[in-house]
Design an enzyme around this catalytic site. Structure first.
Site, mmCIF file in Angstrom:
data_model
loop_
_atom_site.group_PDB
_atom_site.id
_atom_site.type_symbol
_atom_site.label_atom_id
_atom_site.label_comp_id
_atom_site.label_asym_id
_atom_site.label_seq_id
_atom_site.Cartn_x
_atom_site.Cartn_y
_atom_site.Cartn_z
ATOM 1 N N ARG A 39 44.397 30.107 38.753
ATOM 2 C CA ARG A 39 43.564 28.901 38.865
ATOM 3 C C ARG A 39 43.028 28.707 40.276
ATOM 4 O O ARG A 39 42.119 27.899 40.485
ATOM 5 C CB ARG A 39 44.353 27.674 38.411
ATOM 6 C CG ARG A 39 44.733 27.755 36.943
ATOM 7 C CD ARG A 39 45.446 26.519 36.446
ATOM 8 N NE ARG A 39 46.230 26.854 35.263
ATOM 9 C CZ ARG A 39 46.593 25.981 34.342
ATOM 10 N NH1 ARG A 39 46.247 24.717 34.450
ATOM 11 N NH2 ARG A 39 47.314 26.371 33.304
ATOM 12 N N ASP A 67 49.529 47.041 37.649
ATOM 13 C CA ASP A 67 50.288 46.082 36.839
ATOM 14 C C ASP A 67 51.146 46.713 35.746
ATOM 15 O O ASP A 67 51.666 46.006 34.897
ATOM 16 C CB ASP A 67 49.355 45.038 36.190
ATOM 17 C CG ASP A 67 48.887 43.982 37.168
ATOM 18 O OD1 ASP A 67 49.582 43.749 38.170
ATOM 19 O OD2 ASP A 67 47.817 43.384 36.927
ATOM 20 N N LEU A 104 52.214 44.159 46.134
ATOM 21 C CA LEU A 104 51.216 43.297 45.524
ATOM 22 C C LEU A 104 49.900 43.408 46.285
ATOM 23 O O LEU A 104 49.849 43.208 47.502
ATOM 24 C CB LEU A 104 51.672 41.830 45.526
ATOM 25 C CG LEU A 104 50.812 40.875 44.697
ATOM 26 C CD1 LEU A 104 50.902 41.219 43.210
ATOM 27 C CD2 LEU A 104 51.220 39.420 44.927
ATOM 28 N N GLU A 105 48.847 43.751 45.561
ATOM 29 C CA GLU A 105 47.493 43.672 46.113
ATOM 30 C C GLU A 105 47.008 42.237 45.962
ATOM 31 O O GLU A 105 47.109 41.653 44.887
ATOM 32 C CB GLU A 105 46.570 44.636 45.380
ATOM 33 C CG GLU A 105 45.117 44.539 45.823
ATOM 34 C CD GLU A 105 44.186 45.312 44.920
ATOM 35 O OE1 GLU A 105 43.161 44.736 44.493
ATOM 36 O OE2 GLU A 105 44.467 46.491 44.631
#
Length: 360
Positions: A111, A127, A139-140
């Protein structure tokens, strides 16, 4: 052992058995009914562009080549829009040979239009974590609309663990909808193993149908709830007489489904992020729906799906009731100890159109 998505108690057991290794003990609310939140590590690597390491390299080896500089996250740091960062996570895995995993942005991350993807060593897909994987997680992160303030321990992504066959077939989905009412549409469109969701462009009593993200705003602190004024970051959108909304290319919208959504306690769901059959736009960057979402006994009657929408390349016209995505349902290996909603004081239970928890 039962097949399906591992629930909270099995995630905790996996951690106790060394299948999940954390640099410090889990936060009290880190284990969700059907997933585990992942925490950022101590530093972020600014890179020239997104990449996959490929089957011959570790992510660390790729970073030696592509990293431009590092950003320390211990006291907090701003990640700028349009930039790509790779952050080692505080959790690593040593999975059993019968357990695989997949990751997705958290609801609040989607969001905020923060694009995130988990990367493993020797990965050829984002993922996805293969069964038996033994190694670190990265984590990108690429903020798209707002610059964001993050710190070590911030949680932007989540991971689900699966054993055996989890996804329901089309026939099983039809049967489950008939018995449990997966959406508020009795004659729901079910195909390809998914149940359709459409967009609400009629709005509430004031005609509010959604929000469009503003450009050139101040920073959003991802760890602060109710700390930012809505109108400083969002342009409210109201229903038009024509009943349509024109999506401008590369603008970010928060909309809501026309249907209420129900995820029974023994199941979990995920919204497909993009369907080329319904148009050149992407819906729902953060697609996990936990067991109990929209379940009346968990305080969720009437919960609708918030849609994170971005059009690609060309303007696109949305009309009220148009199909914008599909929910894929999967069985849980066993029922979770706690359900989404009342058990966890969840942010988005019984929601209608709702921005992330950061705004007030």
């Amino acid at each position: 052992m039962e097949q399906g998505i591992l629930p909270d108690r099995e995630i905790a057991a996996l951690n106790a058995a060394g299948g999940i290794v954390a640099q410090r003990p889990f936060d009290p609310d880190q284990v969700q009914p059907a997933s585990l939140d992942l925490r950022l590590g101590a530093r972020a690597h600014r890179v020239r562009a997104s990449f996959l390491p490929g089957r011959q390299r570790s992510v660390a080896e790729a970073l030696d080549r592509f990293s431009l500089h590092t950003v320390e996250l211990g006291e907090g740091a701003v990640l700028e829009t349009g930039c790509v960062y790779i952050v080692p996570l505080m959790e690593s895995l040593s999975l059993p040979q019968d357990v695989r995993a997949s990751a997705n942005p958290k609801s609040s991350t989607g969001r905020l239009d923060i694009f995130t993807r988990v990367i493993t060593d020797r990965a050829q897909e984002f993922d996805k974590v293969p069964a038996g994987y033994d190694g670190p997680l990265y984590l990108e992160i690429s903020p798209r609309t707002f610059p964001v303030l993050v710190r070590q321990g911030s949680r932007l992504s989540q991971i689900r663990f699966r054993r055996g066959r989890a996804t329901l077939t089309g026939e099983e989905l039809v049967s489950l909808h008939a018995g449990s009412g997966l959406t508020s549409t009795a004659d729901a469109n079910i195909s390809g193993g998914g149940i359709a969701l459409s967009v609400d462009l009629r709005g509430d009593a004031q005609g509010l149908i959604g929000y469009r993200g503003k450009r050139h705003t101040s920073v959003v602190d991802v760890d602060r709830r109710a700390a930012h004024a809505v109108l400083d970051f969002w342009e409210p959108l109201h229903a038009s007489r024509s009943g349509v909304l024109v999506l401008d290319p590369n603008e970010f919208y928060i909309l809501v489904s026309e249907e209420a959504v129900h995820v029974p306690p023994d199941f979990a769901a995920e919204m497909t992020p993009y369907d080329p059959l319904v148009g050149e736009f992407r819906v729902h960057y953060a697609g996990f729906f936990d067991p109990g979402f929209g379940h009346s006994d968990a305080g969720g009657a009437g919960s609708r799906a918030v849609l994170e929408v971005r059009s690609h390349e060309v303007p696109f016209i949305l009309e009220h009731g148009q199909i914008v995505g599909r929910l894929i349902y999967e069985r849980m290996a066993t029922r979770p100890k706690r359900l989404y909603g009342a058990d966890l004081n969840s942010n988005y239970q019984a929601q209608g159109l709702k921005l992330s928890k950061h705004f007030v």
